[in-house]
Design a protein around this motif. Structure first.
Motif, mmCIF file in Angstrom:
data_model
loop_
_atom_site.group_PDB
_atom_site.id
_atom_site.type_symbol
_atom_site.label_atom_id
_atom_site.label_comp_id
_atom_site.label_asym_id
_atom_site.label_seq_id
_atom_site.Cartn_x
_atom_site.Cartn_y
_atom_site.Cartn_z
ATOM 1 N N HIS D 238 1.177 -2.837 -3.188
ATOM 2 C CA HIS D 238 0.254 -2.752 -2.065
ATOM 3 C C HIS D 238 0.837 -1.997 -0.894
ATOM 4 C CE1 HIS D 238 2.990 -6.073 -1.255
ATOM 5 N NE2 HIS D 238 2.828 -5.748 -0.006
ATOM 6 N N ILE D 239 2.124 -1.691 -0.956
ATOM 7 C CA ILE D 239 2.814 -1.262 0.270
ATOM 8 C C ILE D 239 2.321 0.062 0.823
ATOM 9 C CG2 ILE D 239 4.939 -2.560 -0.048
ATOM 10 C CD1 ILE D 239 6.060 -0.164 -1.486
ATOM 11 N N TRP D 240 1.602 0.812 0.008
ATOM 12 C CA TRP D 240 1.177 2.113 0.534
ATOM 13 C C TRP D 240 -0.019 2.010 1.468
ATOM 14 C CZ3 TRP D 240 -3.689 4.079 -0.505
ATOM 15 C CH2 TRP D 240 -4.406 3.465 -1.547
ATOM 16 N N LEU D 241 -0.845 0.977 1.271
ATOM 17 C CA LEU D 241 -2.124 0.969 1.987
ATOM 18 C C LEU D 241 -1.973 0.845 3.509
ATOM 19 C CD1 LEU D 241 -5.139 1.220 1.679
ATOM 20 C CD2 LEU D 241 -5.275 -1.243 1.496
ATOM 21 N N PRO D 242 -1.184 -0.116 4.013
ATOM 22 C CA PRO D 242 -1.069 -0.184 5.472
ATOM 23 C C PRO D 242 -0.550 1.124 6.066
ATOM 24 C CG PRO D 242 -0.196 -2.163 4.463
ATOM 25 C CD PRO D 242 -0.484 -1.231 3.355
ATOM 26 N N ASP D 243 0.373 1.766 5.387
ATOM 27 C CA ASP D 243 0.894 3.027 5.923
ATOM 28 C C ASP D 243 -0.145 4.134 5.855
ATOM 29 O OD1 ASP D 243 3.120 1.549 6.115
ATOM 30 O OD2 ASP D 243 4.460 2.971 5.126
ATOM 31 N N ALA D 244 -1.058 4.008 4.872
ATOM 32 C CA ALA D 244 -2.069 5.049 4.714
ATOM 33 C C ALA D 244 -2.999 5.101 5.904
ATOM 34 C CB ALA D 244 -2.856 4.829 3.431
ATOM 35 N N MET D 245 -2.911 4.123 6.794
ATOM 36 C CA MET D 245 -3.762 4.121 7.985
ATOM 37 C C MET D 245 -3.405 5.261 8.926
ATOM 38 S SD MET D 245 -5.915 1.840 7.538
ATOM 39 C CE MET D 245 -5.928 1.664 5.782
ATOM 40 N N GLU D 246 -2.339 5.984 8.591
ATOM 41 C CA GLU D 246 -2.019 7.202 9.347
ATOM 42 C C GLU D 246 -3.125 8.236 9.220
ATOM 43 O OE1 GLU D 246 0.195 8.255 11.356
ATOM 44 O OE2 GLU D 246 1.438 6.466 11.419
ATOM 45 N N GLY D 247 -3.927 8.115 8.186
ATOM 46 C CA GLY D 247 -5.014 9.073 8.003
ATOM 47 C C GLY D 247 -6.069 8.893 9.068
ATOM 48 N N PRO D 248 -6.978 9.866 9.191
ATOM 49 C CA PRO D 248 -8.078 9.729 10.153
ATOM 50 C C PRO D 248 -8.881 8.467 9.832
ATOM 51 C CG PRO D 248 -8.024 11.937 9.204
ATOM 52 C CD PRO D 248 -7.033 11.125 8.462
ATOM 53 N N THR D 249 -9.384 7.808 10.862
ATOM 54 C CA THR D 249 -10.053 6.521 10.660
ATOM 55 C C THR D 249 -11.249 6.585 9.701
ATOM 56 O OG1 THR D 249 -9.347 5.916 12.840
ATOM 57 C CG2 THR D 249 -11.033 4.545 11.855
ATOM 58 N N PRO D 250 -12.105 7.597 9.788
ATOM 59 C CA PRO D 250 -13.223 7.636 8.833
ATOM 60 C C PRO D 250 -12.725 7.646 7.387
ATOM 61 C CG PRO D 250 -13.398 9.456 10.412
ATOM 62 C CD PRO D 250 -12.166 8.710 10.746
ATOM 63 N N VAL D 251 -11.597 8.310 7.161
ATOM 64 C CA VAL D 251 -11.028 8.335 5.820
ATOM 65 C C VAL D 251 -10.618 6.939 5.405
ATOM 66 C CG1 VAL D 251 -9.012 9.057 4.531
ATOM 67 C CG2 VAL D 251 -10.294 10.727 5.845
ATOM 68 N N SER D 252 -10.018 6.216 6.343
ATOM 69 C CA SER D 252 -9.644 4.840 6.033
ATOM 70 C C SER D 252 -10.880 4.050 5.637
ATOM 71 C CB SER D 252 -8.988 4.183 7.243
ATOM 72 O OG SER D 252 -7.977 5.009 7.748
ATOM 73 N N ALA D 253 -11.982 4.314 6.339
ATOM 74 C CA ALA D 253 -13.208 3.576 6.048
ATOM 75 C C ALA D 253 -13.699 3.892 4.650
ATOM 76 C CB ALA D 253 -14.284 3.949 7.069
ATOM 77 N N LEU D 254 -13.689 5.184 4.309
ATOM 78 C CA LEU D 254 -14.266 5.594 3.037
ATOM 79 C C LEU D 254 -13.338 5.252 1.873
ATOM 80 C CD1 LEU D 254 -16.354 7.126 1.369
ATOM 81 C CD2 LEU D 254 -15.122 9.213 1.855
ATOM 82 N N ILE D 255 -12.120 5.762 1.953
ATOM 83 C CA ILE D 255 -11.251 5.726 0.782
ATOM 84 C C ILE D 255 -10.454 4.442 0.720
ATOM 85 C CG2 ILE D 255 -9.348 6.892 -0.352
ATOM 86 C CD1 ILE D 255 -10.328 9.468 0.742
ATOM 87 N N HIS D 256 -9.883 4.064 1.867
ATOM 88 C CA HIS D 256 -8.923 2.972 1.824
ATOM 89 C C HIS D 256 -9.546 1.639 2.183
ATOM 90 C CE1 HIS D 256 -6.548 6.713 2.611
ATOM 91 N NE2 HIS D 256 -6.294 6.377 1.364
#
Lengths: 183, 523, 125, 640
Positions: D238-256
């Motif tokens: 799971h460790i990648w997901l919190p760090d993936a929040m570096e992406g633009p927020t809409p991307v977090s909404a869609l993908i993550h």
């Protein structure tokens, strides 16, 4: 032991001993000459085994041509005439050579001794005559024979092309360096 | 009471020129090249004749494949008569067939033959086009002659069905290639040639010792006869001699495929040879080696399968692991390619490790091997085409490191895309469906045979190889400050680049070709 | 009647000597001499095997013997001699090329292509 | 008709990605929005058509590939599962595309360019890939989509590649998910070899009828589970997901949040009949899901960054879905279609997609206002931007599972399923049930905490401007007082399903027939959730809006750092392999380079030793050849 057996043994010992000298000698020219002796003795072995054409080819091609080539090459590469200790590879490599030599020879010898033991055969002298060999080659082995001529031709072309002088030296103005072919 | 039987030969065998067209065409072209060179060496004409020779050979392969009938040629013919205590010759007893008394055919057109030849010819045409303007262009005559001789040897190898033809053809595919390396005529070229030459001679010695032992055991040079004798449950002695012979022969062929531990010449020779010749070594030469191994093991020695199959498995595992491990640490592009070709060699022979004793088992394994080879050759050609282009435009020439590819995607997007795709194919990474399918095809027999350790090693090697293929691909996209000049693409190189790229894409879409090669191949 | 063991052991011995010669020598021409001996070992083996009746060792079990009119062993030997001649011819040409380019035929002295060689450079400029 | 709709839902976003890139900046926006709108229309049409005409199990898409004896039919399928998930994907993608036009408007600064065309095209590409995954009738085709999704995710996480942290996060996401993806690739290989097919329906049927070896199914199931765990960010990948929040927020909404991370659950649901034959794989999944569920919820409780809080909550919620699917083997097979057993999980997937996308997009608006993602910078939203606060609150209510909002129904369905399994007497059911109940409380706590901090909290950073925006520059240099309409619209759109999700259950379509909500469980769950929220919201009485302050300092640090699992991974895996210096180096480098470096040290010694043999001495090479021949021969003779 019969007469042919004795002859065979003597020739074999000669071939092996001179072969050994050819690969261990410290004078290059002597090495080449021992090679002649060894290959000549092998021609004798072939003769005793009833392969007269093979024996003849052995003498013509090997003793006649190859060894002369080797001696030429030794002269052209300014090999020292006097004994030299720079003919042999470094110690580790030599040790590997001894191990590899003994194990290849040992495996072959072991296999063959196990398989042949005291097998004897009657030599079919007439089989190896020029007529029979010629007929066999042209009736059964035509394809490899023709292919062999292609191989010889290609080797000839390659040897000639390789032996020509460097084009860059010959025509300094027109070099291959554009393509990085020659540094 | 022994009965003596004597055979009589009844003349020169019939030569089927159409069946032998893939061998004859390069030879005729070779002679024409020499002739033209002697009369009036017009460069375009030399190129044209060489290309025409290869294309004719390819046409011959295509014709024979379409025709679909199995042709055998160069067969020894004769009658065998008994003379035991009789006044005159009597006809052969009914119980003996010609093959029982040693007759056979030297050359056979089968699916195996045609597939091997097709791969060789595709690779050879690519290598020829790459070499047209490259280094060594000065020695056009010599280069073309030697290339044609190599090809003739390699195509003859695929059809060879006796050990004499096999040996001579193998040497015809090897010696001229050594000459090609030496054509650079500088120290590095000479050294590269010497390296390969010594390995080749030592291997030839081993191959011949092996053939001697096989002949001693079975009394024949015809592979079908050898297979029959060994399959008929022979004496323990015969078996021991034959196994020793088979192993020596296998060791003698191994260098041609760059199998560990016979691979050591590969990196040095690739580094010292002109790049198009390195391409030739990694495609034509390797294809020749694999067909030789397939012919020898698959047709001549299926009965000794118990001895050679596990060892091929060990060699394949060693080869891919060693190749990948060292490739990880390479900086110079051509050396990386050399080690990756070693690693790929492991994949190429991997299916052979799982060939069963049955005809079908061997057939499937050989088909998988050739399928993998096809994919490898096409992708390899694409990579080499780009490497040749970079070498021509980079100041470090053929010794350029991977750094030369930094940011290439900006200046040469098309070539970069081709390279990236071909690398993905070699790695077996999803966009390169061709490579992925080829790996699955190669693994399939192994998994079917439940050789799990081998399958695991192979799978781990996929991951290992990803590292350096991806590193290379990533460099293409990296940023760079250096302004690289635009390339001048020569037509011949463009054809190779485009053709190989089309091949990669085509085989990715029609991946069935790789898997479905050779419906009935083993004769 | 001749014992075949003699020439067979000779073949093994020559093979061993040839292998030693290839590996233990530094001078490229002498290495080629070793190679000659190795190839000749194979020839001796082929000629020896060809002295057996057709069928080789496996044929000895059968009650009938005959002689193969194709004489494969001897023909193969002649082929091998020819191949070896071609090989040596090209080999010597290449060795001479090496000598012209490097001034020596000592294999230990010309090894910059090897990665572990002290002369090898990782990243040529 | 159904077929065309399904194909259109894949092709339209793919085409819009291509056109958007080709036609340049001016058109990028139009193509992106149009593409996702087209996909949404196509997906809704598909859902309706499937409802009326029934499912289509396989129809040609990319032809077929011949693999030895195996024919791989690269076909699509369309049934209620795919159509429903497709509608969710298209809806969220549509919202995100609209939202992004404002979120990434303009050219940005030279230091931080917005790169909108590339961004929008990648989002479209992702949408197409997800649609492909959803519609694949064959694992190979699914794998292609799966990989493209991973690629798009990598590109989008690293979208702000000028930031080192973004590059590192992208690298981490790539590496970690790759570990799982290798499992999927191997599973495909195993299935081709062992089952001779990769068609999903064939596999399900063959496994159910025991035509495939149990070993093959178990191996493939576990390997696929690895891929699911990686993609769905479950413990321990799971460790990648919190760090993936570096992406633009809409991307977090869609993908993550809404789609990609749920793809793993979707895959499990698709292959549920196959998994039912190997309970071992499901039990493994259930254990991992339970750990993820509780652990991530605890971690979410102490986060100091709004986006990371939502990321941990995503891990926790996806674990609900996975847990619901994994208890299936202990539940009674009702109507005969085993897929129905996955219904609670799918239901939660759908409702979670809606409310989590809403939450992320709302968070994006809040970040837009505040100019920071730190919770400490937020507060008083209720007073300054009431409508946004309401929307955010709706999302939180959905998340916490307060009736009648979306999350309540789906969560209670999950718990009811676990309850049924638990009453069948298995430890798996009990594990999931206990973890689920515990998580309900925790979810209520962190949802309430988020509300208390963001909406209530201390004095707002901004002057109270309310919804009546002023054009004046304000005191926060990074923030804005005004939220563009294009960013607010999607929130309203997503709030509808969040509020009204329960209506779906009034007229359940076939897919959801397996859903049962037991009143007892439901009431308990609702009360627990309410008490959690109540606790958290009452926190301001403690003198701080942050209930986490009540925790002991050590515990807080432990939770905030998610049990130091990252550090544990680093200590146990990364550091021994790479060494600390190399770790730092790795994080600075590009993704691929990082991968190369990761393999390198482990192989360095071996490679060096092998290189040593390249002495350049030609006869030295011959030693290898000859000795190799000897070894080979001896081995051969031993073998015969």
């Amino acid at each position: 032991m019969s007469g042919p057996d004795l002859l065979l043994t003597a020739l074999a010992l000669l071939a092996a001993a001179s072969g050994l000298l050819a690969v261990t000698g410290s004078r290059v020219v002597h090495c080449a000459l021992w090679l002649v002796v060894s290959l000549g003795a092998l021609a004798g072995v072939y003769l005793v085994l009833g392969a007269e054409v093979v024996a003849l080819v052995q003498l013509l091609v090997y003793v006649g041509a190859v060894v002369v080539l080797v001696i030429f090459a030794l002269m052209l590469t300014r090999a020292p005439v006097e004994p030299s200790d720079r003919l042999d590879a470094p110690k580790g490599q030599k040790l590997a050579a001894v191990v590899a030599g003994i194990s290849v020879g040992g495996i072959l010898a072991g296999t063959l001794i196990y398989a042949l033991q005291d097998l004897t055969v009657k030599v079919q002298g007439e089989q190896g005559s020029a007529r029979n060999i010629g007929r066999a080659v042209f009736s059964g082995w035509l394809l490899p024979f023709e292919l062999l001529s292609v191989l010889l031709l290609a080797a000839l072309v390659a040897a000639i092309a390789v032996s020509r002088h460097l084009p860059a030296e010959k025509r300094p103005g027109q070099s291959l360096t554009e393509d990085g072919g020659v540094q | 009471m022994l009965t003596d039987i004597t055979g009589t030969l009844t003349g020169v065998p019939r030569i089927d020129a159409v069946a032998l067209l893939p061998v004859i065409a390069p030879v005729v072209a070779l002679l024409l090249v020499l002739l033209i060179d002697a009369v009036r060496p017009v460069k375009p004409l030399l190129n044209l004749v060489t290309l025409a020779g290869l294309l004719t050979a390819a046409g011959g392969v295509a014709y024979l494949a379409l025709e679909g009938t199995e042709r055998s040629t160069a067969c020894s013919i004769g009658v065998v008569v008994g003379t035991a205590g009789l006044s005159g010759p009597s006809p052969l007893p009914e119980s003996l067939s010609p093959s029982d008394v040693g007759f056979g055919c030297s050359y056979l057109v089968s699916d195996l033959t045609l597939t091997g030849q097709a791969i060789v010819l595709v690779a050879a045409i690519g290598c020829l086009l790459l070499a047209l303007d490259g280094p060594g262009a000065e020695d056009r005559t010599a280069h073309h002659t030697l290339l044609l001789a190599t090809v003739a040897g390699a195509t003859a190898l695929a059809g060879a069905r006796d050990l004499a033809t096999l040996t001579v053809a193998l040497e015809t595919a090897t010696l001229p290639a050594i000459g090609l390396i030496a054509l650079r005529r500088d120290a590095q070229g000479a050294q590269a040639a010497v390296t390969l030459l010594l390995t080749a001679i030592a291997s030839l010695g081993l191959l011949l010792l092996g053939i001697g032992l096989l002949f001693l055991a079975t009394g024949s040079l015809y592979l079908s006869r050898i297979a029959d004798v060994l399959a008929s449950d022979p004496d323990e002695k015969v078996l021991v001699v034959a196994v020793a012979g088979a192993m020596f022969a296998l060791a003698g062929i191994g260098f041609k495929i760059s199998l560990v531990p016979f691979h050591q010449w590969t990196p040095d020779t690739y580094a010292g040879a002109p790049l198009p010749v390195a391409a030739l070594l990694s495609t034509v030469s390797k294809a020749a080696g694999l067909t030789a191994a397939a012919v020898l093991l698959g047709i001549g020695l299926p009965a000794l399968h118990d001895a050679w199959a596990p060892l091929i498995g060990v060699l394949a595992a060693l080869t891919m692991t060693a190749g990948n491990l060292v490739a990880l640490r390479q900086q110079v592009a051509v050396r990386l390619l050399a080690w990756s070709t070693v690693a790929q060699a492991g994949w190429v022979v991997l299916p052979l490790a799982a060939s069963g004793t049955t005809r079908d088992g061997v057939r499937e394994a050989v088909a998988a091997s050739l399928g993998y080879l096809l994919a490898y050759v096409v992708a390899g050609l694409a990579v080499f085409a780009v490497v040749v282009l970079v070498a021509r435009h980079h100041r470090a020439g053929e010794e350029h490191t991977l750094e030369a590819y930094r940011g290439l995607a900006r200046t040469e997007p098309v070539a970069s895309a081709v390279l990236a795709f071909a690398l993905a194919c070699l790695a077996g990474l999803p966009p390169g469906v061709m490579g992925l399918i080829a790996k699955v095809v190669a693994l399939r027999p192994v998994v079917d045979a439940q050789l799990w350790p081998l399958a695991v090693v192979a799978a781990l090697n996929v991951a290992l190889a990803l590292a350096y293929y991806l590193r290379w691909t990533a460099l293409l996209l990296a940023t760079t400050d250096q302004a690289t000049p635009r390339w001048r693409l020569r037509p011949a190189e463009g054809i190779v680049l485009g053709g190989a790229a089309a091949g990669c894409v085509g085989l990715s879409i029609g991946a069935g070709t790789i898997a479905g090669l050779l419906p009935d191949l083993l004769r | 009647m001749i014992h075949l063991l003699g020439p067979a052991v000779l073949a093994a011995a020559l093979a061993g000597i040839g292998v030693y010669g290839i590996l233990a020598r530094r001078n490229a021409v002498l290495v080629l001499i070793g190679a000659e001996l190795l190839l000749n070992a194979a020839n001796v083996l082929l000629v020896t095997a060809s002295a057996l009746p057709a069928g080789g060792l496996a044929g000895l079990e059968h009650s009938q013997t005959y002689h193969d009119p194709l004489i494969p062993g001897q023909v193969m030997t002649i082929f091998v001699i020819t191949v070896a001649a071609a090989e040596i011819g090209l080999g010597l040409a290449i060795v001479l090329l090496l000598f012209r380019a490097r001034g020596t035929v000592e294999l230990t002295a010309v090894r910059e292509l090897g990665e572990a060689s002290p002369r090898h450079t990782e990243t040529p400029s | 008709m159904t077929e065309s709709a399904a194909i259109l839902s894949i092709v339209l976003p793919a085409a819009s990605a291509m056109l958007g890139l080709l036609m340049g900046r001016d058109w990028a926006r139009d193509w992106a929005v149009l593409g996702s709108l087209g996909a949404l229309v196509a997906a809704i049409a598909e859902l309706v058509l499937v409802g009326t005409d029934g499912p289509v199990t396989a129809f040609g898409f990319l032809g077929r590939a011949q693999l030895g004896g195996t024919t791989i039919d690269l076909a699509l399928r369309s049934d209620q599962l795919s159509a429903a998930v497709a509608v969710l994907v298209a809806l969220v993608a549509f919202c995100v595309q609209i939202y992004s036009t404002a979120y990434l408007a303009g050219e940005g600064t030279p230091d931080a360019p917005t790169r909108y065309p590339a961004y929008a095209a990648t989002v479209s590409l992702f949408t197409a890939a997800m649609m492909l995954v959803v519609h694949s009738a064959d694992l190979v085709l699914l794998l292609i989509g799966w990989e493209v999704m991973g690629l798009a995710s990598y590109l989008l996480v690293g979208h702000h590649s000028e930031r080192a942290s973004a590059r590192a996060a992208a690298a981490k996401a790539f590496l970690v998910t790759r570990v799982g993806d290798i499992g999927v690739v191997l599973a495909v290989v195993v299935l081709i070899a062992g089952a001779g097919t990769t068609s999903i329906s064939d596999l399900n049927r063959a496994a159910t009828e025991n035509e495939i070896g149990h070993g093959t199914v178990l191996t493939a199931g576990l390997l696929l589970l690895a891929g699911v765990v990686g993609k769905s960010a479950q413990f321990p990948l799971h460790i990648w997901l919190p760090d993936a929040m570096e992406g633009p927020t809409p991307v977090s909404a869609l993908i993550h949040a809404a789609t990609m991370v749920a793809a793993g659950v979707f895959l499990m649901a698709r292959l549920l009949p196959l998994y039912l034959t190997v309970p071992g794989a499901l039990q493994t999944g259930a254990v991992l899901a339970s750990i993820s569920m509780v652990g991530a919820a605890l971690a979410a409780l102490a986060q100091t960054d709004l986006k990371r809080l939502l990321a941990y909550s995503t891990i926790s919620q996806v674990a609900y879905m996975l847990g619901a699917v994994c208890v299936a083997s202990d539940r009674e097979l009702g109507s005969g279609d085993p897929t129905a057993l996955a219904a609670p999980g799918v239901l939660h997937l759908l409702s979670h997609g809606a409310f989590k996308a809403l939450l992320f997009l709302a968070a994006g608006c809040i970040v837009h206002i505040v100019g920071s993602t730190a919770l400490a910078d937020m507060g008083g939203l209720w007073r300054t931007h009431r409508s946004l606060a309401v929307l955010f609150g709706i999302g939180l209510l959905g998340l916490a599972g307060i009736p009648p909002f979306g999350g309540f129904w789906s969560k209670e369905a999950v718990l009811s399923a676990a309850d049924e399994a638990a009453h069948a007497g298995t430890w798996v059911g009990w594990t999931v049930l206990v973890a689920g109940v515990l998580t309900i409380v925790l979810t209520g706590l962190y949802a309430g905490r988020a509300w208390a901090i963001v909406a209530m909290g201390r004095d707002p950073v901004l002057p109270a401007v309310g919804d009546a925006e002023t054009e004046e520059p304000h005191e926060n240099p990074h923030g804005h007082s005004q939220v563009p309409v294009a960013m607010m619209l999607p929130l309203y759109l997503l709030a509808i399903p969040t509020v009204a999700f329960g209506l779906v259950l009034l007229t359940p379509f076939d897919l959801l027939h397996g859903v049962e909500i037991q009143p007892g469980t439901a009431i308990t769950g609702a009360l627990l959730a309410l008490s959690g929220v109540g606790w958290a919201v009452s926190a301001p009485r403690l003198g701080t809006p942050d209930i986490a302050v009540a925790l002991p300092v050590r515990a807080r640090a432990l939770l905030e750092n998610a049990f130091y699992f990252d550090a544990v991974i680093r200590a146990l895996v990364v550091r021994p392999v790479l060494g600390l210096a190399r770790t730092v180096q790795m994080l600075e480098r590009d993704v691929v380079d990082a991968y190369v470096r990761a393999v390198r040290p482990t192989t360095e010694i071996a490679g060096t030793v092998l290189r040593r043999t390249q002495t350049g001495l030609a006869t030295g090479y011959a030693v290898w050849v000859l000795v190799g021949a000897v070894v080979l021969t001896v081995a051969g003779m031993v073998l015969v």
